[in-house]
Design a protein around this motif. Structure first.
Motif, PDB file in Angstrom:
ATOM      1  N   GLY A  97      -8.025   5.528  -2.167  1.00 20.62           N
ATOM      2  CA  GLY A  97      -9.368   5.405  -1.904  1.00 20.62           C
ATOM      3  C   GLY A  97      -9.889   4.333  -2.854  1.00 20.62           C
ATOM      4  O   GLY A  97     -11.215   4.205  -2.825  1.00 20.62           O
ATOM      5  N   ARG A  98      -9.237   3.484  -3.589  1.00 19.87           N
ATOM      6  CA  ARG A  98      -9.739   2.517  -4.366  1.00 19.87           C
ATOM      7  C   ARG A  98      -9.601   0.911  -3.875  1.00 19.87           C
ATOM      8  O   ARG A  98      -9.126   0.296  -4.383  1.00 19.87           O
ATOM      9  CB  ARG A  98      -8.928   2.465  -5.830  1.00 19.87           C
ATOM     10  N   ARG A  99     -10.210   1.017  -2.496  1.00 22.11           N
ATOM     11  CA  ARG A  99      -9.955  -0.273  -2.094  1.00 22.11           C
ATOM     12  C   ARG A  99     -10.731  -1.596  -2.823  1.00 22.11           C
ATOM     13  O   ARG A  99     -10.163  -2.576  -2.923  1.00 22.11           O
ATOM     14  CB  ARG A  99     -10.982  -0.318  -0.621  1.00 22.11           C
ATOM     15  N   THR A 100     -11.885  -1.306  -3.432  1.00 24.39           N
ATOM     16  CA  THR A 100     -12.441  -2.363  -4.308  1.00 24.39           C
ATOM     17  C   THR A 100     -11.429  -2.735  -5.185  1.00 24.39           C
ATOM     18  O   THR A 100     -11.510  -4.121  -5.440  1.00 24.39           O
ATOM     19  CB  THR A 100     -13.668  -1.988  -5.078  1.00 24.39           C
ATOM     20  N   ASP A 101     -11.044  -1.877  -6.134  1.00 22.56           N
ATOM     21  CA  ASP A 101      -9.838  -2.177  -7.142  1.00 22.56           C
ATOM     22  C   ASP A 101      -8.626  -2.925  -6.329  1.00 22.56           C
ATOM     23  O   ASP A 101      -8.067  -3.746  -6.838  1.00 22.56           O
ATOM     24  CB  ASP A 101      -9.571  -1.084  -7.713  1.00 22.56           C
ATOM     25  N   ALA A 102      -8.247  -2.462  -5.181  1.00 23.40           N
ATOM     26  CA  ALA A 102      -7.046  -3.084  -4.628  1.00 23.40           C
ATOM     27  C   ALA A 102      -7.455  -4.555  -4.149  1.00 23.40           C
ATOM     28  O   ALA A 102      -6.621  -5.397  -4.327  1.00 23.40           O
ATOM     29  CB  ALA A 102      -6.727  -2.148  -3.447  1.00 23.40           C
ATOM     30  N   ILE A 103      -8.703  -4.731  -3.549  1.00 21.50           N
ATOM     31  CA  ILE A 103      -8.894  -6.138  -3.320  1.00 21.50           C
ATOM     32  C   ILE A 103      -8.919  -6.849  -4.541  1.00 21.50           C
ATOM     33  O   ILE A 103      -8.493  -8.298  -4.537  1.00 21.50           O
ATOM     34  CB  ILE A 103     -10.386  -6.225  -2.614  1.00 21.50           C
ATOM     35  N   GLN A 104      -9.354  -6.756  -5.673  1.00 20.90           N
ATOM     36  CA  GLN A 104      -9.542  -7.392  -6.831  1.00 20.90           C
ATOM     37  C   GLN A 104      -8.131  -7.492  -7.296  1.00 20.90           C
ATOM     38  O   GLN A 104      -7.907  -8.693  -7.802  1.00 20.90           O
ATOM     39  CB  GLN A 104     -10.220  -6.492  -8.193  1.00 20.90           C
ATOM     40  N   ALA A 105      -7.173  -6.743  -7.308  1.00 17.07           N
ATOM     41  CA  ALA A 105      -5.728  -6.908  -7.759  1.00 17.07           C
ATOM     42  C   ALA A 105      -5.278  -7.887  -6.829  1.00 17.07           C
ATOM     43  O   ALA A 105      -4.327  -8.758  -7.329  1.00 17.07           O
ATOM     44  CB  ALA A 105      -4.916  -5.584  -7.749  1.00 17.07           C
ATOM     45  N   LEU A 106      -5.435  -7.829  -5.630  1.00 15.21           N
ATOM     46  CA  LEU A 106      -4.830  -8.838  -4.456  1.00 15.21           C
ATOM     47  C   LEU A 106      -5.377 -10.305  -4.871  1.00 15.21           C
ATOM     48  O   LEU A 106      -4.586 -11.246  -4.779  1.00 15.21           O
ATOM     49  CB  LEU A 106      -5.179  -8.389  -3.106  1.00 15.21           C
ATOM     50  N   LYS A 107      -6.811 -10.157  -5.243  1.00  8.67           N
ATOM     51  CA  LYS A 107      -7.389 -11.695  -5.668  1.00  8.67           C
ATOM     52  C   LYS A 107      -6.668 -12.090  -6.593  1.00  8.67           C
ATOM     53  O   LYS A 107      -6.449 -13.494  -6.887  1.00  8.67           O
ATOM     54  CB  LYS A 107      -8.805 -11.578  -5.633  1.00  8.67           C
ATOM     55  N   ASP A 108      -6.617 -11.426  -7.758  1.00 10.39           N
ATOM     56  CA  ASP A 108      -6.029 -11.699  -8.961  1.00 10.39           C
ATOM     57  C   ASP A 108      -4.476 -12.375  -8.557  1.00 10.39           C
ATOM     58  O   ASP A 108      -4.183 -13.247  -9.164  1.00 10.39           O
ATOM     59  CB  ASP A 108      -5.711 -10.793 -10.070  1.00 10.39           C
ATOM     60  N   ASN A 109      -3.710 -11.623  -7.749  1.00  9.23           N
ATOM     61  CA  ASN A 109      -2.205 -11.910  -7.597  1.00  9.23           C
ATOM     62  C   ASN A 109      -2.521 -13.228  -6.717  1.00  9.23           C
ATOM     63  O   ASN A 109      -1.519 -14.093  -6.887  1.00  9.23           O
ATOM     64  CB  ASN A 109      -1.734 -10.857  -6.931  1.00  9.23           C
ATOM     65  N   LEU A 110      -3.388 -13.249  -5.836  1.00 13.94           N
ATOM     66  CA  LEU A 110      -3.234 -14.669  -5.041  1.00 13.94           C
ATOM     67  C   LEU A 110      -3.721 -15.893  -5.923  1.00 13.94           C
ATOM     68  O   LEU A 110      -3.248 -17.093  -5.741  1.00 13.94           O
ATOM     69  CB  LEU A 110      -4.485 -14.534  -4.225  1.00 13.94           C
ATOM     70  N   ALA A 111      -4.424 -15.712  -6.959  1.00 14.45           N
ATOM     71  CA  ALA A 111      -4.676 -16.632  -7.942  1.00 14.45           C
ATOM     72  C   ALA A 111      -3.337 -17.205  -8.645  1.00 14.45           C
ATOM     73  O   ALA A 111      -3.296 -18.239  -8.818  1.00 14.45           O
ATOM     74  CB  ALA A 111      -5.765 -16.070  -9.069  1.00 14.45           C
ATOM     75  N   ARG A 112      -2.541 -16.358  -8.838  1.00 12.27           N
ATOM     76  CA  ARG A 112      -1.128 -16.737  -9.381  1.00 12.27           C
ATOM     77  C   ARG A 112      -0.122 -16.990  -8.280  1.00 12.27           C
ATOM     78  O   ARG A 112       0.632 -17.916  -8.519  1.00 12.27           O
ATOM     79  CB  ARG A 112      -0.430 -15.483 -10.142  1.00 12.27           C
ATOM     80  N   HIS A 113      -0.352 -16.796  -7.148  1.00 14.63           N
ATOM     81  CA  HIS A 113       0.527 -16.854  -6.214  1.00 14.63           C
ATOM     82  C   HIS A 113      -0.238 -17.327  -4.730  1.00 14.63           C
ATOM     83  O   HIS A 113      -0.206 -16.389  -3.803  1.00 14.63           O
ATOM     84  CB  HIS A 113       1.592 -15.560  -5.743  1.00 14.63           C
ATOM     85  N   PRO A 114      -0.685 -18.407  -4.878  1.00 11.42           N
ATOM     86  CA  PRO A 114      -1.601 -18.687  -3.560  1.00 11.42           C
ATOM     87  C   PRO A 114      -1.103 -18.650  -2.157  1.00 11.42           C
ATOM     88  O   PRO A 114      -1.784 -18.753  -1.243  1.00 11.42           O
ATOM     89  CB  PRO A 114      -2.133 -20.127  -3.879  1.00 11.42           C
ATOM     90  N   ALA A 115       0.537 -18.778  -2.151  1.00 13.09           N
ATOM     91  CA  ALA A 115       0.872 -18.562  -0.856  1.00 13.09           C
ATOM     92  C   ALA A 115       1.681 -17.397  -0.339  1.00 13.09           C
ATOM     93  O   ALA A 115       2.323 -17.393   0.558  1.00 13.09           O
ATOM     94  CB  ALA A 115       1.712 -19.978  -0.704  1.00 13.09           C
ATOM     95  N   ASP A 116       1.223 -16.528  -1.136  1.00  8.69           N
ATOM     96  CA  ASP A 116       2.073 -15.035  -1.241  1.00  8.69           C
ATOM     97  C   ASP A 116       1.669 -14.397   0.371  1.00  8.69           C
ATOM     98  O   ASP A 116       0.476 -13.978   0.345  1.00  8.69           O
ATOM     99  CB  ASP A 116       2.035 -14.153  -2.199  1.00  8.69           C
ATOM    100  N   ARG A 117       2.578 -14.340   1.336  1.00 10.96           N
ATOM    101  CA  ARG A 117       2.359 -13.922   2.620  1.00 10.96           C
ATOM    102  C   ARG A 117       1.625 -12.296   2.653  1.00 10.96           C
ATOM    103  O   ARG A 117       0.830 -12.079   3.260  1.00 10.96           O
ATOM    104  CB  ARG A 117       3.451 -13.994   3.522  1.00 10.96           C
ATOM    105  N   ASP A 118       2.368 -11.608   1.828  1.00 12.06           N
ATOM    106  CA  ASP A 118       2.031 -10.204   1.718  1.00 12.06           C
ATOM    107  C   ASP A 118       0.744  -9.903   1.078  1.00 12.06           C
ATOM    108  O   ASP A 118      -0.030  -9.113   1.748  1.00 12.06           O
ATOM    109  CB  ASP A 118       2.822  -9.171   0.958  1.00 12.06           C
ATOM    110  N   THR A 119       0.181 -10.691   0.056  1.00 10.36           N
ATOM    111  CA  THR A 119      -1.073 -10.538  -0.505  1.00 10.36           C
ATOM    112  C   THR A 119      -1.924 -10.955   0.410  1.00 10.36           C
ATOM    113  O   THR A 119      -3.043 -10.608   0.538  1.00 10.36           O
ATOM    114  CB  THR A 119      -1.070 -11.613  -1.849  1.00 10.36           C
ATOM    115  N   LEU A 120      -1.871 -12.301   1.083  1.00 11.00           N
ATOM    116  CA  LEU A 120      -2.657 -12.863   1.980  1.00 11.00           C
ATOM    117  C   LEU A 120      -3.022 -11.852   3.491  1.00 11.00           C
ATOM    118  O   LEU A 120      -4.185 -11.572   3.636  1.00 11.00           O
ATOM    119  CB  LEU A 120      -2.390 -14.098   2.666  1.00 11.00           C
TER     120      LEU A 120
END
Length: 169
Positions: A97-120
């Motif tokens: 139930g922590r969608r906001t935290d999940a989205i932030q974790a994904l955005k942080d991951n995307l900053a490090r891995h801009p082409a990661d298919r799972d994250t996107l």
């Protein structure tokens, strides 16, 4: 099993042996034994991200969600170069139930891995479910840069363009 146990007796900090023994126990339905092996491995090697990740997954299977999220988060923190760890952590956050935290974790991951298919893909899904079609479209277009020949993705982008352009309901 005996060989993995022997390897751990020789070197208790050898993470791959602990992870493989835990995986064997998982396959045998012995999740409590898997957890025990992983915790012993972490006692000998507390900065082993792979063991934290494996323990997090073992705890998920045992429905120990809060402990699982902590372990998955620790794995992502210890090894930020492994996009998969951060992705799994984010999915775990969302499942509690922590969608906001999940989205932030994904955005942080995307900053490090801009082409990661799972994250996107997760960001597209979460943003679309939240009816933020413009953001979902941005992530889909970013994913399309990495895989421009994906016909399903092209269709999704067209759908998201229509959804982003339509008035809010």
């Amino acid at each position: 099993e005996a060989e993995f146990q022997a390897a751990l007796r020789l070197s208790p900090a050898y993470g791959p042996a602990a992870a493989n023994l835990a995986d064997l126990y998982r396959q045998l339905g012995r999740d409590a034994d898997a957890e025990s092996v992983l915790r012993k491995g972490l006692a000998a090697s507390p900065r082993d991200a792979g063991l934290h990740h494996a323990l997090g997954l073992a705890l998920v299977r045992q429905k120990k969600q809060d402990e699982a999220i902590a372990e998955l988060g620790r794995a992502a923190e210890l090894e930020p170069d492994r996009a998969r760890y951060a992705y799994v952590y984010a999915i775990g956050l969302d499942s509690t139930g922590r969608r906001t935290d999940a989205i932030q974790a994904l955005k942080d991951n995307l900053a490090r891995h801009p082409a990661d298919r799972d994250t996107l893909s997760a960001l597209i899904s979460f943003k679309r479910e939240g009816r933020d079609f413009a953001s979902a479209l941005e992530y889909a277009e970013q994913l399309a840069q990495a895989d421009p020949n994906d016909a399903e993705l092209k269709n999704l982008i067209e759908t998201l363009r229509r959804e982003a352009a339509s008035p809010a309901r």
